[in-house]
Motif scaffolding. Structure first.
Motif, short mmCIF file in Angstrom:
data_model
loop_
_atom_site.label_atom_id
_atom_site.label_comp_id
_atom_site.label_asym_id
_atom_site.label_seq_id
_atom_site.Cartn_x
_atom_site.Cartn_y
_atom_site.Cartn_z
N THR A 69 -51.77 17.46 63.33
CA THR A 69 -50.49 16.81 63.08
C THR A 69 -50.59 15.37 63.58
OG1 THR A 69 -49.27 18.86 63.34
CG2 THR A 69 -48.02 16.82 63.56
N LEU A 70 -50.38 14.42 62.66
CA LEU A 70 -50.49 13.00 63.01
C LEU A 70 -49.10 12.41 63.20
CD1 LEU A 70 -53.21 11.83 60.44
CD2 LEU A 70 -53.53 12.86 62.69
N SER A 71 -48.97 11.58 64.20
CA SER A 71 -47.69 10.91 64.42
C SER A 71 -47.94 9.47 64.86
CB SER A 71 -46.86 11.63 65.47
OG SER A 71 -47.53 11.68 66.72
N CYS A 72 -47.04 8.60 64.45
CA CYS A 72 -47.13 7.18 64.81
C CYS A 72 -46.23 6.93 66.01
CB CYS A 72 -46.73 6.30 63.63
SG CYS A 72 -46.82 4.53 63.96
N LYS A 93 -51.26 9.41 67.29
CA LYS A 93 -51.62 10.61 68.05
C LYS A 93 -51.90 11.74 67.08
CE LYS A 93 -48.47 12.55 70.64
NZ LYS A 93 -47.55 12.79 71.79
N ALA A 94 -53.03 12.44 67.31
CA ALA A 94 -53.38 13.61 66.51
C ALA A 94 -53.37 14.83 67.43
CB ALA A 94 -54.76 13.44 65.89
N ILE A 95 -52.70 15.91 66.98
CA ILE A 95 -52.59 17.11 67.79
C ILE A 95 -52.98 18.33 66.96
CG2 ILE A 95 -51.05 18.58 69.15
CD1 ILE A 95 -49.24 16.18 69.58
N ASN A 96 -53.85 19.18 67.50
CA ASN A 96 -54.08 20.51 66.95
C ASN A 96 -54.41 21.45 68.11
OD1 ASN A 96 -56.74 19.93 67.60
ND2 ASN A 96 -57.46 19.82 65.48
N THR A 100 -55.07 17.11 72.16
CA THR A 100 -54.34 15.92 71.73
C THR A 100 -55.28 14.72 71.79
OG1 THR A 100 -52.25 16.80 72.58
CG2 THR A 100 -52.38 14.42 72.24
N TYR A 101 -55.30 13.95 70.69
CA TYR A 101 -56.24 12.85 70.58
C TYR A 101 -55.50 11.56 70.24
CZ TYR A 101 -59.28 16.86 70.40
OH TYR A 101 -59.89 18.04 70.71
N PRO A 102 -55.24 10.73 71.23
CA PRO A 102 -54.60 9.44 70.97
C PRO A 102 -55.60 8.48 70.33
CG PRO A 102 -55.10 9.67 73.30
CD PRO A 102 -55.48 10.96 72.66
#
Length: 339
Positions: A69-72, A93-96, A100-102
């Motif tokens: 899930t990508l968010s700005c 930010k990418a989350i799975n 979590t991967y900023p």
């Protein structure tokens, strides 16, 4: 530096940057570049611009795909006072289930249509958690022709590249797919200086590395290739659009299917931030043609082992008067160049 100027306008949640013969659009909500047009021709497919990419699955390293899930977190645009550049800064930010991967992606857009992309991706996981670190975008199907300067012609990886020499190569996106009995991720090219994708008229885009860069260009997603299972089933998964991965790092292959896992030095480090950059620019027919002499790559041998700073070279044939000589070290870094 540039006679033309560049402007940015906001309409709803879409920021459009426009200059002579080009326009670029960003979705301020998602932080994604949704459009890239050169002379009115759209290059991005279905608004799918550069986004975090981590997944691959090979028989040595089977993984379950988990859509991130990508968010700005922040979108910022900075216009220069002389209207020669526009800088778009995105904090993402990418989350799975892996973590979590900023990451950040900064686009410096010039009045001539060139885009300098600076990326920073943080792997908060342990060693080997991520099989790759990079960005992927989807391009229009007509950009089928590929030319690159880097390792080739066959696929190559961090721990499988000594047989893939640095050179100038060309192929098609379709032709870059490797066919395995058990379908899986494939087609990586390491140590890329630049790669161009263009249509039958020679018009398209060129990506030039600012340092370290790998690329994969295919008509399949990595998930598609794993789901197909058998090679004869792969055509049913083929898509018209092009998936272009621009990776900073991809884990080595190892021999886990019949031996040990990857050596630690060929795994993606954990608790590390990776920074890399590249340039995107338009190319036209006269820049994408490959003349036969330029395709000739001369392999040389050296003797004896360098002593007193002197290295002797054996060439297989006389060099042309306008030959270019470049010497790379084992890390594919230029240590000598003579034109």
């Amino acid at each position: 530096l540039f006679r033309s100027t560049i402007t940015s306008t906001l309409s709803g949640n879409v920021e459009t940057i426009q200059g002579k013969d080009f326009s670029i659009a960003f979705n301020k909500t998602t932080g994604i570049m949704t459009s890239l047009k050169h002379s009115g021709k759209e290059r991005i497919y279905n608004s799918k611009g550069l986004a975090f990419s981590y997944y691959r699955s090979i028989t040595n390293e089977i993984r379950t795909y988990d859509e991130p899930t990508l968010s700005c977190q922040k979108f910022e645009i900075v216009n220069s006072s002389d209207q020669k550049t526009v800088v778009v800064n995105t904090t993402m930010k990418a989350i799975n289930t892996l973590g979590t991967y900023p990451y950040t992606v900064s686009y410096t857009i010039y009045a001539n249509g060139f885009i300098d992309v600076n990326t920073s991706i943080t792997n908060n996981g342990a060693l080997g958690t991520l099989p790759r670190v990079g960005l992927q975008w989807q391009l229009k199907e007509e950009l089928e022709q590929v030319k690159w300067y880097g390792r080739g012609p066959h696929e190559n990886y961090w721990d499988r590249k000594k047989s893939a020499f640095i050179g100038l190569y060309n192929n098609t996106v379709t032709g870059l797919t490797e066919h395995y009995v058990r379908t899986q991720s494939n087609g990586n090219r390491e140590d890329i200086r630049w790669v161009s994708l263009f249509d039958s008229n020679g018009d398209g885009i060129k990506i030039t590395s600012g340092g370290k860069l790998n690329f994969i260009a295919q008509h399949y997603t990595d998930k598609n290739q794993w789901d197909a299972y058998h090679d004869y089933s792969l055509p049913t998964y083929k898509r018209p659009e092009i998936y272009l991965s621009l990776d900073y790092l991809q884990q080595g292959l190892g021999n886990a299917s019949c031996g040990p896992d990857q050596l630690p030095q060929y795994k993606v480090p954990g608790s590390t931030t990776f920074n890399y950059n590249f340039r995107i620019e338009p190319v036209s027919n006269n820049e994408t043609q490959i003349s036969e002499p330029k395709q000739q790559i001369e392999l040389v041998s050296t003797f004896p082992n360098p002593t007193k700073g002197v290295v002797h070279f054996n060439f297989n044939r006389p060099l042309a008067s306008n030959a270019e000589m470049i010497i790379y070290d084992e890390k594919a870094c230029v240590i000598y160049q003579k034109l």
